[in-house]
Design a protein around this motif. Structure first.
Motif, PDB file in Angstrom:
ATOM      1  N   VAL A  12      40.175  37.358  70.693  1.00  0.00           N
ATOM      2  CA  VAL A  12      39.889  38.405  69.699  1.00  0.00           C
ATOM      3  C   VAL A  12      40.867  38.257  68.547  1.00  0.00           C
ATOM      4  N   GLN A  13      40.334  38.121  67.352  1.00  0.00           N
ATOM      5  CA  GLN A  13      41.191  37.933  66.186  1.00  0.00           C
ATOM      6  C   GLN A  13      40.672  38.740  65.007  1.00  0.00           C
ATOM      7  N   LEU A  14      41.611  39.122  64.132  1.00  0.00           N
ATOM      8  CA  LEU A  14      41.279  39.763  62.870  1.00  0.00           C
ATOM      9  C   LEU A  14      41.854  38.911  61.753  1.00  0.00           C
ATOM     10  N   GLN A  15      41.053  38.674  60.735  1.00  0.00           N
ATOM     11  CA  GLN A  15      41.488  37.846  59.613  1.00  0.00           C
ATOM     12  C   GLN A  15      41.385  38.678  58.340  1.00  0.00           C
ATOM     13  N   ALA A  16      42.540  38.983  57.738  1.00  0.00           N
ATOM     14  CA  ALA A  16      42.572  39.785  56.518  1.00  0.00           C
ATOM     15  C   ALA A  16      42.716  38.885  55.302  1.00  0.00           C
ATOM     16  N   SER A  17      42.129  39.317  54.201  1.00  0.00           N
ATOM     17  CA  SER A  17      42.220  38.571  52.952  1.00  0.00           C
ATOM     18  C   SER A  17      41.990  39.521  51.780  1.00  0.00           C
ATOM     19  N   GLY A  18      42.221  39.004  50.563  1.00  0.00           N
ATOM     20  CA  GLY A  18      41.915  39.776  49.372  1.00  0.00           C
ATOM     21  C   GLY A  18      43.118  40.275  48.605  1.00  0.00           C
ATOM     22  N   GLY A  19      44.310  40.079  49.131  1.00  0.00           N
ATOM     23  CA  GLY A  19      45.501  40.539  48.426  1.00  0.00           C
ATOM     24  C   GLY A  19      45.755  39.716  47.177  1.00  0.00           C
ATOM     25  N   GLY A  20      46.694  40.187  46.374  1.00  0.00           N
ATOM     26  CA  GLY A  20      47.027  39.466  45.159  1.00  0.00           C
ATOM     27  C   GLY A  20      47.906  40.298  44.255  1.00  0.00           C
ATOM     28  N   LEU A  21      48.042  39.822  43.016  1.00  0.00           N
ATOM     29  CA  LEU A  21      48.840  40.495  42.006  1.00  0.00           C
ATOM     30  C   LEU A  21      47.908  41.194  41.025  1.00  0.00           C
ATOM     31  N   VAL A  22      48.175  42.469  40.773  1.00  0.00           N
ATOM     32  CA  VAL A  22      47.331  43.241  39.867  1.00  0.00           C
ATOM     33  C   VAL A  22      48.218  44.198  39.081  1.00  0.00           C
ATOM     34  N   GLN A  23      47.774  44.538  37.875  1.00  0.00           N
ATOM     35  CA  GLN A  23      48.513  45.498  37.064  1.00  0.00           C
ATOM     36  C   GLN A  23      48.217  46.918  37.520  1.00  0.00           C
ATOM     37  N   ALA A  24      49.146  47.808  37.266  1.00  0.00           N
ATOM     38  CA  ALA A  24      48.938  49.211  37.588  1.00  0.00           C
ATOM     39  C   ALA A  24      47.653  49.703  36.928  1.00  0.00           C
ATOM     40  N   GLY A  25      46.881  50.479  37.677  1.00  0.00           N
ATOM     41  CA  GLY A  25      45.594  50.958  37.199  1.00  0.00           C
ATOM     42  C   GLY A  25      44.435  50.065  37.575  1.00  0.00           C
TER      43      GLY A  25
END
Length: 123
Positions: free
Chosen positions: A1-14
């Motif tokens: 059983v595994q969970l794979q997270a993704s989608g993070g990054g650098l973004v400006q406030a707002g």
């Protein structure tokens, strides 16, 4: 059983980001799913949780009205839509799954964890 997270990054406030978490294992698809976040040297902090059927959700006060958790059990996936991001949202975000059929904000109730995805919000 595994969970794979993704989608993070650098973004400006707002700005906005959407985190994804895909699980393996058919039984995992109906588990309670949640997102937590953590800063170095600090305890893991609850962000949002969604019930197995997707009809019930709860959020930390700090993200209420800005973040939305959703899921698709057919795809064994859970998402965290993050809007109006603030610098204090900067952290490593983790998805988690629990066999307990109740909404919990305690990390101790979650048996399965993804590897974490980093979110950085610049001011």
């Amino acid at each position: 059983v595994q969970l794979q997270a993704s989608g993070g990054g650098l973004v400006q406030a707002g700005g906005s980001l959407q985190l994804s978490c895909v699980g393996s294992g058919r039984t995992l698809s109906m588990y309670t799913k949640a997102w937590f976040r953590q800063l170095p040297g600090k305890e893991r902090e609850f962000v949002a949780v969604i019930s197995g059927h997707g009809r019930n959700t709860e959020y930390a006060d700090s993200v209420k009205g800005r973040f939305t958790i959703s899921r698709d059990n057919a795809e064994n996936a859970v998402w965290l839509q993050m809007d109006d991001l603030k610098p204090e949202d900067t952290a490593v975000y983790y998805c988690a799954a629990s066999r307990k059929f109740r909404l919990s904000a305690s990390s101790y109730d979650y048996e399965y964890w993804g590897q974490g995805t980093e979110v950085t919000v610049s001011s």
